[in-house]
Design a protein around this motif. Structure first.
Motif, PDB file in Angstrom:
ATOM      1  N   LEU A  19      17.053  35.008  37.802  1.00 16.02           N
ATOM      2  CA  LEU A  19      16.690  33.592  37.348  1.00 16.02           C
ATOM      3  C   LEU A  19      16.988  32.689  38.671  1.00 16.02           C
ATOM      4  CD1 LEU A  19      15.773  31.352  35.540  1.00 16.02           C
ATOM      5  CD2 LEU A  19      18.033  31.528  34.344  1.00 16.02           C
ATOM      6  N   SER A  20      18.136  33.000  39.242  1.00 14.86           N
ATOM      7  CA  SER A  20      18.625  32.109  40.241  1.00 14.86           C
ATOM      8  C   SER A  20      17.683  32.153  41.406  1.00 14.86           C
ATOM      9  CB  SER A  20      20.127  32.361  40.898  1.00 14.86           C
ATOM     10  OG  SER A  20      20.392  31.775  41.884  1.00 14.86           O
ATOM     11  N   VAL A  21      17.087  33.411  41.754  1.00 20.64           N
ATOM     12  CA  VAL A  21      16.166  33.520  42.566  1.00 20.64           C
ATOM     13  C   VAL A  21      14.841  32.840  42.430  1.00 20.64           C
ATOM     14  CG1 VAL A  21      14.671  35.324  43.949  1.00 20.64           C
ATOM     15  CG2 VAL A  21      17.216  35.842  43.575  1.00 20.64           C
ATOM     16  N   TYR A  34       8.163  31.094  33.251  1.00 25.28           N
ATOM     17  CA  TYR A  34       8.359  31.545  31.770  1.00 25.28           C
ATOM     18  C   TYR A  34       9.787  32.378  31.737  1.00 25.28           C
ATOM     19  CZ  TYR A  34       3.434  30.407  31.863  1.00 25.28           C
ATOM     20  OH  TYR A  34       2.127  29.831  31.540  1.00 25.28           O
ATOM     21  N   LEU A  35      10.488  31.975  30.643  1.00 26.17           N
ATOM     22  CA  LEU A  35      11.674  32.772  30.535  1.00 26.17           C
ATOM     23  C   LEU A  35      11.457  33.583  29.243  1.00 26.17           C
ATOM     24  CD1 LEU A  35      14.399  29.783  30.995  1.00 26.17           C
ATOM     25  CD2 LEU A  35      13.546  31.490  32.652  1.00 26.17           C
ATOM     26  N   LYS A  74      20.457  28.634  27.294  1.00 27.86           N
ATOM     27  CA  LYS A  74      21.421  28.578  28.432  1.00 27.86           C
ATOM     28  C   LYS A  74      20.590  28.772  29.832  1.00 27.86           C
ATOM     29  CE  LYS A  74      25.400  30.183  25.615  1.00 27.86           C
ATOM     30  NZ  LYS A  74      26.358  31.520  25.397  1.00 27.86           N
ATOM     31  N   ALA A  75      19.501  29.747  29.666  1.00 26.58           N
ATOM     32  CA  ALA A  75      18.840  30.025  30.841  1.00 26.58           C
ATOM     33  C   ALA A  75      17.955  28.762  31.134  1.00 26.58           C
ATOM     34  CB  ALA A  75      17.972  31.187  30.505  1.00 26.58           C
ATOM     35  N   GLU A  76      17.450  28.106  30.277  1.00 27.11           N
ATOM     36  CA  GLU A  76      16.664  26.903  30.561  1.00 27.11           C
ATOM     37  C   GLU A  76      17.549  25.959  31.272  1.00 27.11           C
ATOM     38  OE1 GLU A  76      13.386  23.950  28.450  1.00 27.11           O
ATOM     39  OE2 GLU A  76      14.548  25.287  27.032  1.00 27.11           O
ATOM     40  N   SER A  77      18.639  25.720  30.557  1.00 26.41           N
ATOM     41  CA  SER A  77      19.699  24.512  31.167  1.00 26.41           C
ATOM     42  C   SER A  77      19.880  25.004  32.365  1.00 26.41           C
ATOM     43  CB  SER A  77      21.149  24.437  30.337  1.00 26.41           C
ATOM     44  OG  SER A  77      20.689  24.074  29.164  1.00 26.41           O
ATOM     45  N   PHE A  78      20.139  26.216  32.939  1.00 26.17           N
ATOM     46  CA  PHE A  78      20.522  26.650  34.331  1.00 26.17           C
ATOM     47  C   PHE A  78      19.317  26.203  35.119  1.00 26.17           C
ATOM     48  CE2 PHE A  78      20.127  29.644  37.759  1.00 26.17           C
ATOM     49  CZ  PHE A  78      21.594  29.599  38.264  1.00 26.17           C
ATOM     50  N   ALA A  79      18.040  26.726  34.767  1.00 19.08           N
ATOM     51  CA  ALA A  79      17.033  26.530  35.622  1.00 19.08           C
ATOM     52  C   ALA A  79      16.795  24.669  35.785  1.00 19.08           C
ATOM     53  CB  ALA A  79      15.868  26.859  34.857  1.00 19.08           C
ATOM     54  N   LYS A  80      17.104  24.128  34.746  1.00 20.90           N
ATOM     55  CA  LYS A  80      17.033  22.470  34.797  1.00 20.90           C
ATOM     56  C   LYS A  80      17.884  21.895  35.691  1.00 20.90           C
ATOM     57  CE  LYS A  80      14.303  21.683  30.808  1.00 20.90           C
ATOM     58  NZ  LYS A  80      14.263  21.006  29.305  1.00 20.90           N
ATOM     59  N   ALA A  81      19.044  22.566  35.864  1.00 23.66           N
ATOM     60  CA  ALA A  81      20.103  22.068  36.630  1.00 23.66           C
ATOM     61  C   ALA A  81      19.743  22.559  38.071  1.00 23.66           C
ATOM     62  CB  ALA A  81      21.571  22.986  36.461  1.00 23.66           C
ATOM     63  N   LYS A  82      18.759  23.393  38.406  1.00 23.60           N
ATOM     64  CA  LYS A  82      18.300  23.616  39.749  1.00 23.60           C
ATOM     65  C   LYS A  82      17.047  22.947  40.093  1.00 23.60           C
ATOM     66  CE  LYS A  82      21.538  26.878  40.543  1.00 23.60           C
ATOM     67  NZ  LYS A  82      22.398  26.731  41.656  1.00 23.60           N
ATOM     68  N   SER A  83      16.783  21.993  39.148  1.00 18.13           N
ATOM     69  CA  SER A  83      15.465  20.937  39.235  1.00 18.13           C
ATOM     70  C   SER A  83      14.216  21.820  38.973  1.00 18.13           C
ATOM     71  CB  SER A  83      15.404  20.428  40.629  1.00 18.13           C
ATOM     72  OG  SER A  83      16.587  19.777  41.011  1.00 18.13           O
ATOM     73  N   VAL A  84      14.204  23.007  38.255  1.00 19.13           N
ATOM     74  CA  VAL A  84      13.105  23.281  37.569  1.00 19.13           C
ATOM     75  C   VAL A  84      12.818  22.824  36.284  1.00 19.13           C
ATOM     76  CG1 VAL A  84      11.794  25.387  36.876  1.00 19.13           C
ATOM     77  CG2 VAL A  84      13.434  25.641  38.841  1.00 19.13           C
TER      78      VAL A  84
END
Length: 146
Positions: A19-21, A34-35, A74-84
């Motif tokens: 997800l980070s990549v 898409y998660l 949780k994965a969506e929150s992580f991605a949004k924190a990375k500006s996605v």
């Protein structure tokens, strides 16, 4: 870069790295990410809920679904924190390889970014890993992350 990225999420460290990549590969607002979460039944006695642990065979579909939703949030929150910001979450039952390939084709993704190993890697040692099979069968690029 990519316009559509699929990231299978199972709660393992490898899927977190994937997800980070994927976030780094995205064009923040123009790439759709898409998660995908696939609840998997390990055997008749236990059901594996990615990122949550094992539930007994008596676990209902609603319990499986709610645990998967929580993981995807949780994965969506992580991605949004990375500006996605262009994110779609999907929960689908089935065989992981088949579901990943189906969603990637259905959504016409450019790349699948996935962990090299998941939480049910023991079965992969015998039958071949999900990432290995997806890498060979996908009709798009596949990035496998350790």
């Amino acid at each position: 870069m990519y316009t559509k990225i699929l990231v299978p999420i199972d709660g393992s460290v490898h899927s977190q790295h994937a997800l980070s990549v994927a976030c780094k590969l995205s064009e923040k607002n123009s790439t759709k990410v898409y998660l995908l979460h696939i609840p998997e039944v390990i055997d008749d006695k236990e059901k594996l809920i990615w990122g949550v642990g094992f539930l007994g065979a008596e676990a209902t579909f609603n319990e499986l679904y709610l645990a998967g939703e929580n993981l995807l949030k949780k994965a969506e929150s992580f991605a949004k924190a990375k500006s996605v910001n262009n994110i779609e979450t999907v929960i689908k039952q089935g065989r992981p390889v088949s579901v990943i390939l189906e969603i990637s084709k259905q959504e016409e993704v450019d790349v699948i970014v996935m962990g090299s190993r998941g939480l049910s890697d023991l079965g992969g040692m015998v039958a071949g890993s999900v990432s290995h099979k997806v890498g060979h069968l996908a009709q798009c690029s596949v990035v496998t992350v350790s």
